[in-house]
Scaffold this active site. Structure first.
Site, PDB file in Angstrom:
ATOM      1  N   SER A  24     116.342 -25.439  15.271  1.00 51.15           N
ATOM      2  CA  SER A  24     116.483 -24.804  13.962  1.00 51.15           C
ATOM      3  C   SER A  24     117.915 -24.829  13.450  1.00 51.15           C
ATOM      4  O   SER A  24     118.149 -24.987  12.247  1.00 51.15           O
ATOM      5  CB  SER A  24     115.982 -23.355  14.025  1.00 51.15           C
ATOM      6  OG  SER A  24     114.607 -23.310  14.292  1.00 51.15           O
ATOM      7  N   HIS A  34     106.035 -21.126  19.422  1.00 52.24           N
ATOM      8  CA  HIS A  34     106.670 -21.285  20.730  1.00 52.24           C
ATOM      9  C   HIS A  34     105.810 -20.735  21.863  1.00 52.24           C
ATOM     10  O   HIS A  34     105.818 -21.286  22.968  1.00 52.24           O
ATOM     11  CB  HIS A  34     108.031 -20.593  20.742  1.00 52.24           C
ATOM     12  CG  HIS A  34     109.150 -21.452  20.236  1.00 52.24           C
ATOM     13  ND1 HIS A  34     109.560 -22.603  20.892  1.00 52.24           N
ATOM     14  CD2 HIS A  34     109.955 -21.341  19.152  1.00 52.24           C
ATOM     15  CE1 HIS A  34     110.561 -23.151  20.221  1.00 52.24           C
ATOM     16  NE2 HIS A  34     110.818 -22.410  19.158  1.00 52.24           N
ATOM     17  N   HIS A  92     109.612 -27.796  20.268  1.00 49.48           N
ATOM     18  CA  HIS A  92     109.431 -28.430  18.961  1.00 49.48           C
ATOM     19  C   HIS A  92     108.942 -29.861  19.116  1.00 49.48           C
ATOM     20  O   HIS A  92     109.057 -30.453  20.186  1.00 49.48           O
ATOM     21  CB  HIS A  92     110.761 -28.459  18.187  1.00 49.48           C
ATOM     22  CG  HIS A  92     111.382 -27.131  17.977  1.00 49.48           C
ATOM     23  ND1 HIS A  92     112.701 -26.975  17.576  1.00 49.48           N
ATOM     24  CD2 HIS A  92     110.897 -25.874  18.096  1.00 49.48           C
ATOM     25  CE1 HIS A  92     112.985 -25.689  17.459  1.00 49.48           C
ATOM     26  NE2 HIS A  92     111.898 -25.007  17.779  1.00 49.48           N
ATOM     27  N   ASP A  94     109.816 -21.730   9.109  1.00 48.14           N
ATOM     28  CA  ASP A  94     110.333 -22.219  10.391  1.00 48.14           C
ATOM     29  C   ASP A  94     109.160 -22.588  11.301  1.00 48.14           C
ATOM     30  O   ASP A  94     108.289 -21.775  11.574  1.00 48.14           O
ATOM     31  CB  ASP A  94     111.186 -21.130  11.045  1.00 48.14           C
ATOM     32  CG  ASP A  94     112.117 -21.671  12.101  1.00 48.14           C
ATOM     33  OD1 ASP A  94     111.650 -22.461  12.947  1.00 48.14           O
ATOM     34  OD2 ASP A  94     113.308 -21.316  12.101  1.00 48.14           O
TER      35      ASP A  94
END
EC number: 3.1.3.1
Length: 554
Positions: free
Chosen positions: A109, A324, A515, A54
């Protein structure tokens, strides 16, 4: 493949004389003709293993590979400086994949995992739905319907966006309690290993002694089932065992002892331990939680017993969490933890021709990069090469020394640990540069002065405040001077500001706290007839479709 045929050919007739007799002898010789026949191409597989790093864009893979190959004290020095990811890529195929959702540029996600799981375009923050909000059967559900075993493994929470998208259908990723109930009610996943126990236990689990005793009787440890997020009294852990036949595990020892064909493992109340803490407990030999590698091996052991095959999704989810908050040291550790799991899968699959392994990311997080700077410019050096013509070697910029990779690895806590050290309850309104510098320097090998840390403490009115918004609702916000629209997670932005304070010394840059739409790597290992189609630029919906075609013939 070689096809052999025998052809009898008369070669010659020869006159032979011996003693007083003349004899004519006919010599017949069999000549073996070998014909090369192309092998039948394998275009389907019995098993599919999908591994999702991820937040692991090409930039993050670059950090992992740079550390493995070139850090002076790399932990890969005894392994030929090769990551498992590289070995898998060298033996298979590599491509890239776009991941944008229907109608938008950048994916989250939930949407990305839904697209991989269904092969259909999805909308932002949806779980297992298409772009119009319709339920779509996932590859996991289809595999189960065809009699295959199924599994989900993650180092985040079982109800978190990525694992949830393969076995649940909800209008929003935040419906984690509903996702937990759906996972147990439908029981389509045979092996579920992750954190997130808080979504599976009754709402009064922390205060009701009867509930505590009930959970303890099921083997639950208090550190795992300490606090519930549910709004009802359902004990999904108990239901999983008594109504659905799952064996339960709540720590590493219980996981190791599990031997059934259905297993629910919940190893943390929320997310599992971060990879820096995991490294520390490994070194101390006192890990209570299983590693991502250990969960992966247990899932493979159980699922591979099914003669019909299996589908398994494995997520290294905290690469994204580190991205993040722009924490390069933590992110490196998460990449290393994920690579341990890749190694386990590669060793399991390398001599098989019935399994497809896909390693990819849902998206890139943080717009991360290693960059050259104007800080700490290098001094002049004398080099022996004849091309220098008597001139000194002196680059105009600081291109980053390799020892910085070791120093990133030396980080002993995440930026969250630094925030906790400044204020255990995250009350940062009156924090100071001295407090932030002390916390940063306690955990990082890159040191800052109180003056350099002072911007981490600054706060200002949140001009993007929206009443009731779950992330932007803080009316007073950490002060970000540039790209502030892309730093959205309330007080967690103090962690991003730590990243800013350390960036120049680390030769690290970040562009966002969210992102990016960068294409992500796709590694494919398995029969060439299956994997060759992944060596292209594609979209995650196509990756999902290709996996389904290989596993299910669709």
């Amino acid at each position: 493949m070689k096809h052999k045929s025998l052809l009898a050919v008369a070669i010659a007739a020869a006159l032979m004389s011996g003693c007083n007799d003349d004899k004519t002898v006919e010599v017949i010789k069999e000549v073996e003709v070998i014909k090369e026949v192309a092998p039948e191409e394998i275009t389907s597989v019995k098993n599919v293993i999908l591994m999702i790093g991820d937040g692991m864009g090409a930039q993050q893979v670059g950090l992992l590979e740079e550390y493995a190959r070139r850090a002076p004290h790399s932990t890969y020095n005894s392994k030929g400086n090769q990551t498992a990811l590289k070995r898998l890529g060298d033996a298979g195929q590599m491509g890239l994949s776009l991941n944008g959702p229907d109608g938008s540029l950048v994916v989250d996600s939930a949407c990305s995992a839904s697209q991989l799981a269904t092969g259909k375009a999805a909308g932002s923050e949806m779980i297992g739905l298409d772009a119009q909000g319709y339920v779509v059967e996932t590859i996991l559900e289809k595999a189960k319907a065809k009699g295959k075993a199924t599994g989900l493994v993650s180092d985040t929470r079982l109800t978190h966006a990525t694992p949830a998208a393969f076995a649940a259908h909800q209008p929003h990723r935040s419906y984690e309690s509903a996702i937990a109930a759906e996972l147990i009610d439908k029981a389509v996943v045979d092996v579920m290993l992750s954190g997130g126990a808080r979504e599976f236990i009754p709402q009064d689990a922390s205060s009701n002694n009867a509930v505590k005793a009930e959970l303890a009787a099921l083997g639950a440890v208090s550190s795992v089932v300490k606090k519930s997020k549910r709004k009802d009294d359902r004990n999904l852990v108990k239901e999983a065992k008594e109504a659905k036949g799952y064996q339960l595990a709540f720590d590493k020892a219980q996981l190791n002892a599990a031997d059934g064909d259905k297993l629910l493992g919940l190893f943390a109340n929320s997310g599992m331990m971060d990879a820096i803490a995991y490294k520390a407990c490994q070194e101390a030999g006192d890990c209570k939680e299983p590693s991502l590698r250990e969960m992966t091996l247990k899932a493979l052991d159980i699922l591979s017993k099914d003669e019909d095959g299996f589908f398994l999704m494995i997520e290294g989810g905290q690469i994204d969490w580190a991205g993040h908050i722009n924490d390069a040291g933590w992110m490196l550790h998460e990449l290393l933890r994920f690579d341990e799991a890749v190694d386990a899968v590669y060793e399991w699959v390398k001599d098989r021709n019935d399994t497809l392994v896909i390693v990819t990311a849902d998206h890139e997080t943080g717009s991360f990069g290693l960059s050259y700077s104007r800080k700490d410019l290098p001094g002049a050096q004398s080099l022996p090469g004849d091309g220098m013509q008597g001139a000194d070697y002196q680059p105009n910029f600081n291109f980053g020394s390799l020892d910085k990779l070791d120093r990133l690895y030396a980080q002993s806590g995440t930026f969250y640990n630094m925030m906790d050290m400044v204020s255990a309850d995250w009350a940062f309104d009156n924090s100071t540069g001295d407090e932030w510098a002390s916390a940063i320097n306690h955990y990082s090998d890159f040191k800052v002065t109180p003056e350099e840390a002072a911007p981490v403490a600054l706060r200002e009115a949140n001009e993007y405040w929206v009443d009731g918004h779950s992330y932007l609702s803080a009316t007073v916000f950490p002060k970000v001077n540039d790209f502030k629209e892309f730093y959205v997670y309330a007080d967690e932005v103090h962690a991003n500001l730590i990243g800013r304070a350390l960036a120049a010394d680390q030769n690290v840059v970040w562009g966002t706290g969210t992102h990016t739409a960068a294409p992500v790597p796709v590694y494919a290992f398995g029969p060439y007839g299956v994997t060759k189609q992944f060596s292209t630029m594609q979209h995650h919906t196509e990756v999902g479709q290709k996996m389904m075609a290989a596993l299910l013939g669709e």
